[in-house]
Design an enzyme around this catalytic site. Structure first.
Site, PDB file in Angstrom:
ATOM      1  N   TYR A   1     -27.717  30.974 -26.772  1.00 20.84           N
ATOM      2  CA  TYR A   1     -28.218  30.281 -27.959  1.00 20.84           C
ATOM      3  C   TYR A   1     -29.339  31.048 -28.656  1.00 20.84           C
ATOM      4  CZ  TYR A   1     -26.271  25.669 -28.991  1.00 20.84           C
ATOM      5  OH  TYR A   1     -25.490  24.634 -29.428  1.00 20.84           O
TER       6      TYR A   1
ATOM      7  N   ASP B   1     -22.526  24.296 -21.727  1.00 20.39           N
ATOM      8  CA  ASP B   1     -21.543  24.055 -22.773  1.00 20.39           C
ATOM      9  C   ASP B   1     -20.180  23.749 -22.143  1.00 20.39           C
ATOM     10  OD1 ASP B   1     -20.709  23.883 -25.346  1.00 20.39           O
ATOM     11  OD2 ASP B   1     -20.647  26.019 -25.745  1.00 20.39           O
TER      12      ASP B   1
ATOM     13  N   ASP C   1     -18.251  28.653 -11.599  1.00 19.49           N
ATOM     14  CA  ASP C   1     -16.787  28.508 -11.494  1.00 19.49           C
ATOM     15  C   ASP C   1     -16.425  27.514 -10.395  1.00 19.49           C
ATOM     16  OD1 ASP C   1     -18.089  30.670 -10.290  1.00 19.49           O
ATOM     17  OD2 ASP C   1     -16.228  31.671  -9.768  1.00 19.49           O
TER      18      ASP C   1
ATOM     19  N   LYS D   1     -24.424  31.450 -12.591  1.00 20.20           N
ATOM     20  CA  LYS D   1     -23.457  32.503 -12.254  1.00 20.20           C
ATOM     21  C   LYS D   1     -24.270  33.673 -11.676  1.00 20.20           C
ATOM     22  CE  LYS D   1     -19.235  34.089 -12.448  1.00 20.20           C
ATOM     23  NZ  LYS D   1     -18.322  33.720 -11.368  1.00 20.20           N
TER      24      LYS D   1
END
Ligand code: NAP
Length: 413
Positions: free
Chosen positions: A153, A300, A276, A222
């Site tokens: 962002y 998101d 994930d 992640k």
């Protein structure tokens, strides 16, 4: 801009971190683009019904951005609008259209950044009667906290073919020893994740979890691949949990190392999952998760995936929290093809208003809204999006649905 003469301002005491809320607050409302003209008046009607049923009154104040602002002010996001939301502290907003690929940058992003609304919060819970693609949608009761000001962002990127992107490439390759950028045109983006941005987001999520008797906060990252951004998000997140909350919060490691997995009553557990894996756990171990805290991009994806499990965009509410400030808005966009048809589902906008009321401390009015929306949907009186999935339902327009919810509030009160 016309400030309603009869209303009073919501004010904020920064030292105590407390809002002072009158019984007749002035609340800016931004209808937005596309279906905003349908869902915003519908939400206003329902929210006013709930406010009045509990002895209050909202003084709505229209503010403008997007297409309506272009017509009135010849600009997309007038300073007056930003100032009104800043000054009156709580506001409700419909969707704003963002052109893809070219044109102006997202007004939603601009608003969140200008007002430093650093946490995008989405409660994701099942409403009885809503059709869902999963077998046990009622197991979902999560609140996602998505960082709203940095990561992707921050918008630091350079376009392929420009001298700037070639300058960045040269810097990366020659001065930073970066490898792996193929020859030929390239677009380059940078994602910053700061200690400041991470810690205030995680703090907000933990505070919310403690205040609402939740069991856990999960840091979703992640970090196995992006060690110094996403991995650092996880580490800073744990630092907040360990250093600022004493006995109220324990980490998952401590839980297993010192307590054999036994969660002490009243203690909140902070754990972490790789993004994930989290996406599949949303489906396979839905009940185990409670509050999720995430950098921007993970947030998101995860919040939309969670929303899909409980019935999708027409009913998904959201809010952007800042310091003593909230801008509530539905998750869905402006769906231009349905604009002005009195057709789409206003529930997401109505339930965003419910979040705004919760932020004001109007729990009684907020519960009335939730119950009335749920009863209306459970009675199978629904807009087209749910009607096509429910057997034996009765199709309502946007305004008819809102009318029924408002009437149900009056009955329940
Ligand atoms: P969208 O406007 O959310 O619409 C996608 C589809 O979702 C619609 O075609 C419709 O599906 C369904 N839908 C959305 N809102 C609904 C409602 N209230 N009731 C029932 N169904 C609803 O997404 P988009 O088409 O990707 O985006 C359109 C514009 O909105 C873009 O400019 C985008 O940038 C912007 N946007 C703004 C925000 C925001 O303001 N915060 C958020 C997202 C997108 P069916 O046609 O299948 O029924």
């Amino acid at each position: 801009m016309d400030v309603p003469a009869d209303g009073e301002r919501v004010t904020y005491d920064a030292d105590a971190d407390e809002l002072d809320v009158p019984e007749n607050p002035i609340v800016p409302i931004l209808y937005g683009d596309g279906i905003g003209v349908d869902v915003a008046p519908a939400a206003k009607q329902v929210l006013q019904a709930a406010a009045e049923a509990t002895g209050r009154h909202v003084e709505w104040m229209r503010v403008y951005a997007g297409e309506t602002a272009r017509e009135m002010y010849d600009e997309n996001l007038p300073a007056e609008t930003v100032e009104a939301i800043r000054e009156f502290r709580v506001a409700l907003k419909g969707p704003l259209t963002t052109p893809v690929g070219a044109g102006f940058r997202s007004l939603n992003v601009a608003l969140r950044q200008k007002l430093d609304l650093f946490a995008n919060v989405r409660p994701t819970y099942y409403l009885d009667g809503v059709p869902s693609p999963v077998k046990a949608p009622e197991q979902m009761d999560m609140v996602t906290f998505r960082e709203n000001t940095e990561d992707v962002y921050a918008g630091i990127e350079w376009e392929a073919g420009t001298p700037e992107v070639e300058q960045v490439r040269t810097f990366l390759e020659e001065e930073m020893d970066a490898e792996g950028i193929h020859d030929g045109p390239v677009g380059i983006g940078i994602k910053p994740i700061t200690e400041f941005g991470t810690k205030r987001l995680v703090r907000e999520a933990i505070d919310y979890a403690l205040a609402n008797d939740r069991d856990s906060v999960t840091l979703v990252h992640k970090g196995n691949i992006m060690k110094y951004t996403e991995g650092q998000f996880r580490d800073w997140g744990y630092e907040v949990a360990e250093e600022e909350y004493g006995e109220d919060v324990i980490t998952e490691d401590t839980l297993w190392e010192e307590r054999d997995g036994e969660q002490p009553e009243d203690a909140l557990v902070v754990n972490d999952r790789i993004a994930d894996n989290m996406l599949q756990q949303l489906l396979t171990r839905t009940e185990e998760y409670d509050v999720l805290a995430m950098p921007n991009l993970n947030g998101d994806y995860l919040s939309d995936a969670a929303g899909a499990q409980i019935g999708g965009l027409g009913i998904a509410p959201g809010a952007n929290f800042g310091q003593g400030r909230v801008l509530a808005e539905p998750v869905h966009g402006s769906a231009p093809k349905y604009a002005g048809q009195d057709k789409v589902n206003p529930a997401a906008m109505i339930l965003s208003g419910r979040l705004l009321f919760e932020y004001l401390g109007w729990e009684d009015a907020a519960s009335l809204i939730g119950e009335a929306v749920e009863q209306t949907i459970a009675s199978k009186y629904v807009t087209y999006d749910l009607h096509r999935q429910i057997e034996g339902g009765e199709k309502a327009s946007t305004s008819e649905f809102a009318q029924r919810v408002a009437a149900t509030i009056d009955e329940l009160a």
